[in-house]
Scaffold this motif. Structure first.
Motif, PDB file in Angstrom:
ATOM      1  N   CYS A 219       0.822  -1.214   0.000  1.00  0.00           N
ATOM      2  CA  CYS A 219       0.000   0.000   0.000  1.00  0.00           C
ATOM      3  C   CYS A 219       0.856   1.264   0.000  1.00  0.00           C
ATOM      4  O   CYS A 219       0.413   2.313  -0.491  1.00  0.00           O
ATOM      5  N   ALA A 220       2.056   1.186   0.543  1.00  0.00           N
ATOM      6  CA  ALA A 220       2.975   2.320   0.505  1.00  0.00           C
ATOM      7  C   ALA A 220       3.693   2.419  -0.832  1.00  0.00           C
ATOM      8  O   ALA A 220       4.502   3.324  -1.029  1.00  0.00           O
ATOM      9  N   TRP A 221       3.405   1.490  -1.737  1.00  0.00           N
ATOM     10  CA  TRP A 221       4.011   1.452  -3.064  1.00  0.00           C
ATOM     11  C   TRP A 221       5.538   1.405  -2.959  1.00  0.00           C
ATOM     12  O   TRP A 221       6.257   2.027  -3.734  1.00  0.00           O
ATOM     13  N   GLU A 222       6.019   0.638  -1.988  1.00  0.00           N
ATOM     14  CA  GLU A 222       7.458   0.436  -1.848  1.00  0.00           C
ATOM     15  C   GLU A 222       7.881  -0.806  -2.627  1.00  0.00           C
ATOM     16  O   GLU A 222       7.177  -1.817  -2.632  1.00  0.00           O
ATOM     17  N   GLU A 223       9.047  -0.734  -3.244  1.00  0.00           N
ATOM     18  CA  GLU A 223       9.630  -1.903  -3.877  1.00  0.00           C
ATOM     19  C   GLU A 223      10.318  -2.736  -2.805  1.00  0.00           C
ATOM     20  O   GLU A 223      11.150  -2.209  -2.059  1.00  0.00           O
ATOM     21  N   SER A 244       0.865 -11.045   4.213  1.00  0.00           N
ATOM     22  CA  SER A 244      -0.476 -10.528   3.943  1.00  0.00           C
ATOM     23  C   SER A 244      -0.498  -9.889   2.562  1.00  0.00           C
ATOM     24  O   SER A 244       0.531  -9.517   2.005  1.00  0.00           O
ATOM     25  N   ALA A 245      -1.710  -9.763   2.025  1.00  0.00           N
ATOM     26  CA  ALA A 245      -1.912  -9.150   0.717  1.00  0.00           C
ATOM     27  C   ALA A 245      -3.049  -8.145   0.801  1.00  0.00           C
ATOM     28  O   ALA A 245      -4.037  -8.371   1.509  1.00  0.00           O
ATOM     29  N   ALA A 246      -2.901  -7.047   0.074  1.00  0.00           N
ATOM     30  CA  ALA A 246      -3.898  -5.983   0.062  1.00  0.00           C
ATOM     31  C   ALA A 246      -4.764  -6.073  -1.194  1.00  0.00           C
ATOM     32  O   ALA A 246      -4.450  -6.779  -2.155  1.00  0.00           O
ATOM     33  N   LEU A 247      -5.845  -5.323  -1.180  1.00  0.00           N
ATOM     34  CA  LEU A 247      -6.755  -5.209  -2.323  1.00  0.00           C
ATOM     35  C   LEU A 247      -6.177  -4.206  -3.322  1.00  0.00           C
ATOM     36  O   LEU A 247      -5.626  -3.178  -2.931  1.00  0.00           O
ATOM     37  N   GLU A 248      -6.315  -4.492  -4.628  1.00  0.00           N
ATOM     38  CA  GLU A 248      -5.774  -3.597  -5.646  1.00  0.00           C
ATOM     39  C   GLU A 248      -6.804  -3.384  -6.757  1.00  0.00           C
ATOM     40  O   GLU A 248      -7.520  -4.310  -7.135  1.00  0.00           O
ATOM     41  N   HIS A 309      -6.797  -6.587   4.176  1.00  0.00           N
ATOM     42  CA  HIS A 309      -6.129  -7.874   4.075  1.00  0.00           C
ATOM     43  C   HIS A 309      -7.078  -8.891   3.450  1.00  0.00           C
ATOM     44  O   HIS A 309      -8.148  -9.176   3.996  1.00  0.00           O
ATOM     45  N   VAL A 310      -6.689  -9.418   2.298  1.00  0.00           N
ATOM     46  CA  VAL A 310      -7.535 -10.361   1.564  1.00  0.00           C
ATOM     47  C   VAL A 310      -6.946 -11.767   1.700  1.00  0.00           C
ATOM     48  O   VAL A 310      -5.726 -11.928   1.819  1.00  0.00           O
ATOM     49  N   PRO A 319     -12.987  -6.769 -11.593  1.00  0.00           N
ATOM     50  CA  PRO A 319     -11.647  -6.370 -12.051  1.00  0.00           C
ATOM     51  C   PRO A 319     -10.647  -6.130 -10.933  1.00  0.00           C
ATOM     52  O   PRO A 319      -9.557  -5.613 -11.184  1.00  0.00           O
ATOM     53  N   LEU A 320     -10.994  -6.475  -9.689  1.00  0.00           N
ATOM     54  CA  LEU A 320     -10.068  -6.289  -8.584  1.00  0.00           C
ATOM     55  C   LEU A 320      -9.035  -7.406  -8.568  1.00  0.00           C
ATOM     56  O   LEU A 320      -9.285  -8.519  -9.037  1.00  0.00           O
ATOM     57  N   THR A 321      -7.883  -7.110  -8.005  1.00  0.00           N
ATOM     58  CA  THR A 321      -6.832  -8.101  -7.805  1.00  0.00           C
ATOM     59  C   THR A 321      -6.269  -7.913  -6.400  1.00  0.00           C
ATOM     60  O   THR A 321      -6.752  -7.083  -5.633  1.00  0.00           O
ATOM     61  N   SER A 322      -5.236  -8.681  -6.075  1.00  0.00           N
ATOM     62  CA  SER A 322      -4.561  -8.499  -4.801  1.00  0.00           C
ATOM     63  C   SER A 322      -3.085  -8.234  -5.049  1.00  0.00           C
ATOM     64  O   SER A 322      -2.588  -8.357  -6.175  1.00  0.00           O
ATOM     65  N   THR A 323      -2.379  -7.898  -3.988  1.00  0.00           N
ATOM     66  CA  THR A 323      -0.950  -7.595  -4.096  1.00  0.00           C
ATOM     67  C   THR A 323      -0.096  -8.823  -3.804  1.00  0.00           C
ATOM     68  O   THR A 323       1.040  -8.683  -3.340  1.00  0.00           O
ATOM     69  N   VAL A 324      -0.602 -10.009  -4.091  1.00  0.00           N
ATOM     70  CA  VAL A 324       0.207 -11.223  -3.939  1.00  0.00           C
ATOM     71  C   VAL A 324       1.529 -11.126  -4.707  1.00  0.00           C
ATOM     72  O   VAL A 324       2.562 -11.620  -4.223  1.00  0.00           O
ATOM     73  N   PRO A 325       1.593 -10.509  -5.900  1.00  0.00           N
ATOM     74  CA  PRO A 325       2.908 -10.380  -6.553  1.00  0.00           C
ATOM     75  C   PRO A 325       3.935  -9.642  -5.697  1.00  0.00           C
ATOM     76  O   PRO A 325       5.131  -9.982  -5.708  1.00  0.00           O
ATOM     77  N   VAL A 326       3.508  -8.627  -4.950  1.00  0.00           N
ATOM     78  CA  VAL A 326       4.430  -7.934  -4.040  1.00  0.00           C
ATOM     79  C   VAL A 326       4.868  -8.886  -2.933  1.00  0.00           C
ATOM     80  O   VAL A 326       6.051  -8.924  -2.555  1.00  0.00           O
ATOM     81  N   LEU A 327       3.924  -9.646  -2.411  1.00  0.00           N
ATOM     82  CA  LEU A 327       4.241 -10.644  -1.382  1.00  0.00           C
ATOM     83  C   LEU A 327       5.316 -11.603  -1.888  1.00  0.00           C
ATOM     84  O   LEU A 327       6.306 -11.877  -1.191  1.00  0.00           O
ATOM     85  N   ARG A 328       5.137 -12.114  -3.104  1.00  0.00           N
ATOM     86  CA  ARG A 328       6.102 -13.080  -3.656  1.00  0.00           C
ATOM     87  C   ARG A 328       7.491 -12.446  -3.798  1.00  0.00           C
ATOM     88  O   ARG A 328       8.508 -13.070  -3.470  1.00  0.00           O
ATOM     89  N   THR A 329       7.513 -11.225  -4.285  1.00  0.00           N
ATOM     90  CA  THR A 329       8.794 -10.557  -4.459  1.00  0.00           C
ATOM     91  C   THR A 329       9.483 -10.347  -3.112  1.00  0.00           C
ATOM     92  O   THR A 329      10.698 -10.550  -2.973  1.00  0.00           O
ATOM     93  N   ALA A 330       8.714  -9.929  -2.118  1.00  0.00           N
ATOM     94  CA  ALA A 330       9.290  -9.689  -0.797  1.00  0.00           C
ATOM     95  C   ALA A 330       9.816 -10.980  -0.183  1.00  0.00           C
ATOM     96  O   ALA A 330      10.911 -11.003   0.398  1.00  0.00           O
TER      97      ALA A 330
END
Length: 416
Positions: A219-223, A244-248, A309-310, A319-330
């Motif tokens: 949510c902070a749009w941090e890499e 955790s993953a957020a709504l996008e 938290h989804v 058309p909603l997604t989650s931030t699971v890709p950020v989770l995977r990268t982290a």
């Protein structure tokens, strides 16, 4: 659950019990029976980790009663459960009908927050498994951003010094080290890792560090790579990770109807647009809103990430997604290298009870099944990075399916 990293360290994975409303000793014991043990059984695990949430009154009660702590530990052991971490962010009433901004009070300017956190550390020292290297407690990132000034910052800093002193005393008394991680969150004094570096400069990093919530990070749009490099350069340890993953929403105007179904009265759902990371003020209304309904009314530019938290294994409806890709990268940044970047991980989806009605569990059994599927998802992600299950029953070997898919298949009645 325990996993082994290639460096030989044990990585503990569990789920956070702040999804359950119990706030007294009897309720804590009841949730072990009604939720935690069924989750462990669904996973086929010999041992399941819990990130216990203890409200302030029960934490104080346990901290004052060594015999009660031993009884709780015995009950955990009897049910195949273990605790290496506690969630000390919500102080009380976290599953009340309306929580919103109350979750940030009392903050780190108060004696009550210090006393609560040290109570938790004292309790945890007696709950830790004998072979656990250490314990951890997560806490709020000092305070909500308003009101905040130099005097409050100075008071909070004195509390952190007292916290480190208290943790050292607990370790001397018990022989068990416990660290506290401050959890950056949207809207707070510490929203991003850069603010964490500034706010925690000079603290005792043997005892204090950061709890990295991966939904908050998104949510902070941090890499993730940049955020973790920033913490390493500052010498701030990642004490704990909230998996955790957020709504996008990639294009909020066309997703407005879908987003409206996620508006609810209990929790704040801070919403941040992609420009947030480059804004001078991360709460600038041109990029941000403190709740989802405010974002829908103000319409900052997209894409949006929403602090909601989804369930990890169940993507939101298009058309909603989650931030699971950020989770995977982290997770890859933390665990794909030669050394594990953290040893305490919690799946923290506390929002099961406020999901849109069609996705909400209807029974305790459905909730337990959903939590099990999330844990299986997280375990599969870590196994894919090279970690191996340690000291528990291994997942079966059916070709072409992951553990998370098998758990979900066994509990197909869970809303998704």
């Amino acid at each position: 659950m325990r996993l082994r990293h290639a460096d030989g360290s044990t990585v503990h994975l569990g789920y956070c019990t702040n999804v359950h409303p119990a706030e007294d000793a009897a309720g804590i014991l009841a949730q072990l029976r009604s939720h935690a043990e069924p989750v462990r059984e669904a996973l086929g695990a010999d041992r399941l980790g819990l990130g216990l949430w203890l409200a302030a009154p029960v934490a104080a009660e346990l901290a004052a009663d060594p015999a009660a702590r031993l009884r709780l530990r015995a009950e955990l052991t009897r049910r195949g459960l273990e605790v290496v971490t506690l969630n000390g962010f919500p102080y009380a009433a976290f599953q009340a009908p309306v929580v919103k901004g109350a979750v940030y009070r009392p903050d780190w300017t108060t004696e009550a927050r210090l006393r609560y956190t040290l109570d938790l550390a004292r309790v945890l020292a007696d709950l830790l498994p004998d072979d656990a290297a250490r314990g951890s407690v997560s806490t709020l990132p000092l305070a909500w951003r308003q009101p905040w000034d130099a005097a409050r910052a100075d008071t909070a800093r004195r509390r952190l010094d007292d916290l480190a002193t208290g943790l050292a005393a607990i370790e001397r008394d018990t022989g068990r080290p416990v660290r506290v991680g401050f959890e950056p969150e949207p809207g707070c004094v510490v929203e991003r890792t850069g603010q964490a570096v500034t706010a925690l400069a000079g603290v005792d990093t043997d005892r204090l560090g950061v709890c990295l919530d991966l939904a908050h990070l998104a949510c902070a749009w941090e890499e993730p790579a940049e955020a973790l490099a920033r913490l390493r350069a500052a010498g701030l340890p990642v004490v704990k990770v909230q998996v955790s993953a957020a709504l996008e929403a990639a294009h909020p105007p066309t997703a407005a109807d879908a987003l409206a179904r996620w508006v609810e009265p209990r929790f704040l759902h801070q919403t941040r647009a992609a420009g947030t990371a480059h804004a001078a003020d991360p709460a600038d209304p041109a990029y941000a809103a403190d709740d989802l309904d405010g974002a829908l009314a103000g319409r900052p530019p997209g894409p949006w990430r929403v602090h909601y938290h989804v369930p990890l294994h169940a993507p939101p409806e298009p058309p909603l997604t989650s931030t699971v890709p950020v989770l995977r990268t982290a997770l890859a940044e933390l665990f794909a290298g030669p050394a594990a970047g953290c040893d305490h991980l919690d799946v923290e989806t506390y929002t099961w009870g406020v999901l849109p009605a069609a996705r909400r569990p209807r029974t305790d059994a459905e909730l337990a099944a959903g939590i099990a599927a999330e844990l299986a998802f997280a375990r599969d992600e870590l196994v894919a990075l090279g970690l191996t299950p340690a000291g528990e029953s291994r997942p079966d070997d059916r070709r072409g399916t992951t553990m998370s898919e098998r758990v979900t298949d066994r509990h197909s009645e869970v809303p998704a």
